[in-house]
Scaffold this motif. Structure first.
Motif, PDB file in Angstrom:
ATOM      1  N   GLU A 615       0.818  -1.214   0.000  1.00  0.00           N
ATOM      2  CA  GLU A 615       0.000   0.000   0.000  1.00  0.00           C
ATOM      3  C   GLU A 615       0.849   1.260   0.000  1.00  0.00           C
ATOM      4  O   GLU A 615       0.347   2.353  -0.297  1.00  0.00           O
ATOM      5  N   THR A 616       2.142   1.158   0.344  1.00  0.00           N
ATOM      6  CA  THR A 616       2.932   2.360   0.584  1.00  0.00           C
ATOM      7  C   THR A 616       4.181   2.477  -0.280  1.00  0.00           C
ATOM      8  O   THR A 616       4.705   3.586  -0.448  1.00  0.00           O
ATOM      9  N   LEU A 617       4.711   1.372  -0.834  1.00  0.00           N
ATOM     10  CA  LEU A 617       5.953   1.418  -1.597  1.00  0.00           C
ATOM     11  C   LEU A 617       5.682   1.605  -3.086  1.00  0.00           C
ATOM     12  O   LEU A 617       4.857   0.894  -3.669  1.00  0.00           O
ATOM     13  N   ASP A 618       6.385   2.549  -3.684  1.00  0.00           N
ATOM     14  CA  ASP A 618       6.318   2.750  -5.128  1.00  0.00           C
ATOM     15  C   ASP A 618       7.267   1.755  -5.790  1.00  0.00           C
ATOM     16  O   ASP A 618       8.497   1.877  -5.646  1.00  0.00           O
ATOM     17  N   PRO A 619       6.749   0.754  -6.517  1.00  0.00           N
ATOM     18  CA  PRO A 619       7.624  -0.276  -7.079  1.00  0.00           C
ATOM     19  C   PRO A 619       8.547   0.240  -8.182  1.00  0.00           C
ATOM     20  O   PRO A 619       9.508  -0.448  -8.551  1.00  0.00           O
ATOM     21  N   LEU A 620       8.296   1.417  -8.697  1.00  0.00           N
ATOM     22  CA  LEU A 620       9.140   1.959  -9.756  1.00  0.00           C
ATOM     23  C   LEU A 620      10.356   2.710  -9.204  1.00  0.00           C
ATOM     24  O   LEU A 620      11.439   2.669  -9.782  1.00  0.00           O
ATOM     25  N   THR A 621      10.185   3.379  -8.088  1.00  0.00           N
ATOM     26  CA  THR A 621      11.278   4.176  -7.515  1.00  0.00           C
ATOM     27  C   THR A 621      11.974   3.498  -6.344  1.00  0.00           C
ATOM     28  O   THR A 621      13.100   3.874  -5.999  1.00  0.00           O
ATOM     29  N   GLY A 622      11.316   2.521  -5.715  1.00  0.00           N
ATOM     30  CA  GLY A 622      11.883   1.898  -4.530  1.00  0.00           C
ATOM     31  C   GLY A 622      11.753   2.737  -3.283  1.00  0.00           C
ATOM     32  O   GLY A 622      12.343   2.420  -2.239  1.00  0.00           O
ATOM     33  N   ARG A 623      10.968   3.801  -3.359  1.00  0.00           N
ATOM     34  CA  ARG A 623      10.757   4.687  -2.228  1.00  0.00           C
ATOM     35  C   ARG A 623       9.295   4.640  -1.789  1.00  0.00           C
ATOM     36  O   ARG A 623       8.413   4.381  -2.610  1.00  0.00           O
ATOM     37  N   PRO A 624       9.013   4.907  -0.531  1.00  0.00           N
ATOM     38  CA  PRO A 624       7.617   5.063  -0.123  1.00  0.00           C
ATOM     39  C   PRO A 624       6.945   6.156  -0.953  1.00  0.00           C
ATOM     40  O   PRO A 624       7.562   7.178  -1.275  1.00  0.00           O
TER      41      PRO A 624
END
Length: 832
Positions: A615-624
């Protein structure tokens, strides 16, 4: 910064924290150093935790508490969270087990399990870098035994600048170091329940400045609640070796912990009356003060592991902890500076197992999962195959298993302190650097099973079969995953992440006459890297596959949709964070017996793996996906007075605290069913903390109390919560420890109480308060021999730790976590 870098730095410096507890046995002597049961004389206890230099509490601008070995012996509890219930300002929710505890301080929110704003230390270094790692409560990896010398707690104050991720405060569990020759052996046993334990401790000087201490415990038994098997099994051993020399010391120490205990979480209860005055009761024959949920028939079940392979999980492991740790600490005087360093590496692993009744209802309700004409029958035990045709209560359980593969951490804290003569005053300066590497390697999943509620360690799994004889369940398993589908079915995750922390810090303190003014600052920088595997990433849908989980060569209904991990599609984690903490205070000692202080602090708390979920991690950037998730800031203001004279000491502190919180918490809807709620809020609390001690002749009375007025100031997701009171925060909580010593006999009691609070943030259902009375008596028939009897909760009070429902549900059923009922323990101790 890798582990090798941290370790090399520690060896190059060859030092470790000075702490005044380098001589902690002077404050808390070994058992042979005094007569058993003899109350220590009132003393100005030096406080060393979360400050630059150990000082008398009346000379420090902090609110702090110390529990010594004499205090600990009177508590009738052995768990870490149970001990913390006897410290003002601390809210510690526990069933007297180490783990599955929710701990907070000064009205800060209990948004999730664990200890988010309060750090737990062992001998001056954190047990884990983060106190709220999912399914890895920090107290799960810490034990209290005869090697424990004292517990020091600091609330607010400089805790945020002398430790990372501790903006609310910190609690330090300090070990003995063998300054005096002597030892203790103690055997104890439950009275009316099966739990046997042996403790030992021995320390001694060795000559030429060398001394040592070694001790530990082992325990085994079913425990105070009926399980039908040994719920407690294991122990620990700790040892240290110290060399003192002119101007300093060096100490080597180690610890090995291998222990498991049952998870006394939430169980079904009846609830009637009104929201303002609920009446909590038990299902027939199911008093949850004495009953557990697992049994020999439900302890094992099949699932898939972190590599999508079938595995059999033994839930009897409960809350399992394995810790192998070694460390060194030392102190040297160099060119007028006192240089100190502490280093520790801990190899930490374990397991979390839980079984929570998600739906409790009459048997016909569950037959609907098999369609019209479906049949229910027992899946194991003496009634295996027997049909269930009545309306007895059954429970659809959520079986949660977390494999805590590695929570290893390496920490190093180096500091240099010097006292300068400046005019008629003294200026104390400290500069330090803290480094830490915390691993989180873990996997967790959910399984849905059906069982009855026979109690007494006899709960049995239940099968569902369609009208045509097709099995819907496998040995009681309804779904390998969460039976009700999304979003819970995505809770099947694997983490492989490192947290690299660097934190330089410093402080100044100027004392002139009766006045002392000080300030401190800390800058924390963290680098987070690794990867996460979850079926929730990618196209947003959970990933299922047919898997022959039970290995019978066929794919059943339950096995046709098994959540599996996308092992070839990990999501990278790569981000950093930083935050600044600072604190400033003033202390004025009006007289030898009286002082007053004031302080303001701002501290940060970095988030752990709960911000790298689906729900919180952006899979493209690796950042929340929301930068605000990374850090929570806690601000505190406090002022207090301290008085100590003769046999009387009185400490009173007023406080204000606030924080922003972005997290997920498990709550419930109006029917009482659990769900995960995302929150984004600001909170505040104000209150008073009191702690006092009175001694006269053979009598001693220790007391503490906390009044708290807490509020949800602003909810950015749902403004309906604005102005409401956070759940589980009572207005008033207290403890009392009266005792009396007459010759060979000492008797007394530990009394803990709290007023009501709200079960959930909606402020509807009141969670009842309680008063628990736990008396003890000690008899010393011969020198060094003590026979003792402790009775926890002697009046068998129903002490509710947590209620799941926000309001009384129409079914009249909800889940509750409660403290143990009457639990009596007898012990025999020999000190030599």
């Amino acid at each position: 910064m890798r582990l090798s870098t941290v370790f090399t730095a520690a060896l190059l410096v060859t030092t470790a924290a000075v702490p005044a507890y380098a001589r902690d046995d002077a404050a808390a002597p070994d058992a042979a150093d005094k007569q058993e049961g003899e109350a220590p004389a009132p003393a100005a206890k030096t406080f060393t935790t979360g400050v630059a230099k150990g000082r008398d509490l009346l000379d420090t601008a902090i609110s702090a508490s110390v529990l010594d070995d004499h205090d600990l012996a009177q508590l009738s509890v052995s768990s870490i969270a149970g001990i913390m219930q006897n410290i003002p300002g601390i809210r510690s929710e526990t069933s007297d087990i180490d783990g599955y505890s929710a701990i907070t301080i000064r009205g800060l929110p209990l948004a999730a399990e664990g200890s988010k704003f309060l750090q737990l230390q062992e001998d001056g270094l954190p047990v884990l870098e983060f106190g709220d790692i999912q399914f890895a409560g920090i107290d799960q990896f810490l034990r209290a035994d005869l090697t424990l010398s004292q517990v020091q707690a600091i609330r607010g104050g400089s805790a945020s600048t002398f430790a990372s991720n501790s903006p609310g405060g910190l609690i330090n569990f300090i070990s003995r170091t063998g300054e005096t020759k002597g030892g203790t052996v103690q055997v104890s046993s439950g009275v009316g329940h099966d739990l046997k334990r042996i403790d030992f401790a021995y320390g001694s000087p060795l000559g030429n400045g060398w001394r040592f201490h070694v001790g530990g415990f082992y325990r085994s038994g079913e425990g105070p609640r009926e399980l039908g098997f040994n719920g407690f099994e294991g122990g620990q051993i700790k040892a240290n070796l110290t060399k003192e020399f002119e101007g300093g010391y060096i100490r080597f120490y180690g610890k090995y912990l291998d222990d498991r205990q049952p998870n006394y979480s939430t169980l079904p209860v009846t609830v009637g009356g009104t929201d303002a005055d609920p009446q909590i009761g038990f299902l027939p024959g199911y008093d949850i003060r004495e009953q557990a949920y697992l049994s020999p028939l439900t302890r094992s079940y099949a699932e898939v592991d972190a590599n999508n392979r079938p595995v059999v999980i033994d839930a009897a492991d409960g809350l399992a902890a394995k810790v192998a740790a070694f460390g060194l600490e030392a102190q040297f005087d160099v060119a007028g500076f006192t240089v100190t360093n502490r280093f520790r590496f801990s190899d930490i692993s374990g397991a979390y197992n839980d079984a929570v009744p998600f739906v409790t209802a009459p048997a016909p309700f569950f037959a609907q999962f098999g369609g019209p004409g479906a049949q229910l029958s027992y899946a194991a035990g003496p009634n295996s195959g027997q049909a269930i045709t009545d309306a007895r209560l059954l429970a659809l359980s959520v079986r949660l298993h977390a494999d805590l593969e590695s929570l290893d951490n390496a920490t190093n804290d180096l500091r240099a302190t010097r006292v300068w003569e400046v005019g008629e005053g003294k200026l104390t300066t400290t500069a330090g650097v803290y480094t830490s590497l915390q691993q989180i390697r873990m996997f967790w999943n959910f399984t849905s099973t059906l069982q009855d509620l026979a109690g007494g360690g006899r709960n049995a799994p239940v099968n569902i079969t369609t009208a045509t004889g097709v099995p819907v369940t496998d040995a009681g398993t309804l779904a390998y995953g969460f039976a009700v589908g999304l979003p819970f079915s995505i809770y099947h995750n694997r983490y492989d992440v490192d947290y690299d922390v660097l934190a330089p810090y410093g402080s100044v303190n100027f004392q002139i006459g009766k006045l002392a003014i000080g300030a401190s600052v800390r800058w924390d920088k963290g680098d987070v890297s690794g990867q996460v595997f979850s079926p929730g990433f990618g196209d947003g849908r959970a990933l299922f596959a047919p898997v022959d989980v039970n290995g019978n060569g066929q794919i059943s209904v339950a096995e046709s949709r098994v959540p599996i991990l996308p092992l070839t599609r990990p999501v990278a984690v790569d981000y950093d964070y930083d935050y600044l903490s600072w604190s400033a205070g003033v202390n004025y000692r009006f007289a030898e017996s009286l002082s007053a202080f004031a302080r303001y602090s701002r501290g940060g708390r970095a988030s752990a793996e709960n911000v790298i979920g689906t729900e919180t991690l952006d899979p493209l950037t690796g950042r929340p996906n929301n930068p605000d998730l990374l850090i929570s800031i806690v601000k505190q203001a406090e002022a207090g007075v301290k008085y100590r004279k003769g046999g009387l000491s009185l400490f009173l502190t007023g406080f204000w605290a606030s924080t922003d919180e972005r997290n997920a918490q498990i709550t419930a809807d109006a029917t009482g069913q659990a769900f995960v709620q995302q929150i984004e809020r600001t909170y505040s609390a104000k209150g008073l903390e009191f702690e006092g001690e009175w001694r006269r002749g053979p009598f001693t009375l220790t007391a503490g109390a906390t009044w708290t007025d807490a509020s949800i100031d602003e909810d950015l997701i749902d403004p309906a919560f604005n102005g409401l009171t956070p759940r589980h925060i009572p207005d008033f909580a207290f403890f009392l420890r009266p005792s009396a010593e007459f010759g060979k006999v000492t008797f007394g009691a530990a009394v803990n109480g709290t007023t009501e609070s709200f079960a959930q943030d909606t402020n509807q259902l009141a969670q009842p308060g309680y008063v628990i009375v736990s008396p003890f008596v000690q008899f010393r028939p011969a020198e060094g021999v003590t026979v003792a009897l402790n009775a926890f909760n002697v009046f068998d009070e129903l002490a509710v730790v947590s209620l799941q429902a926000p309001t009384i549900p129409a079914s009249g059923l909800t889940n509750a976590q409660v403290m143990n009922g009457r639990t009596v323990t007898a012990s025999l101790r020999y000190a030599f």
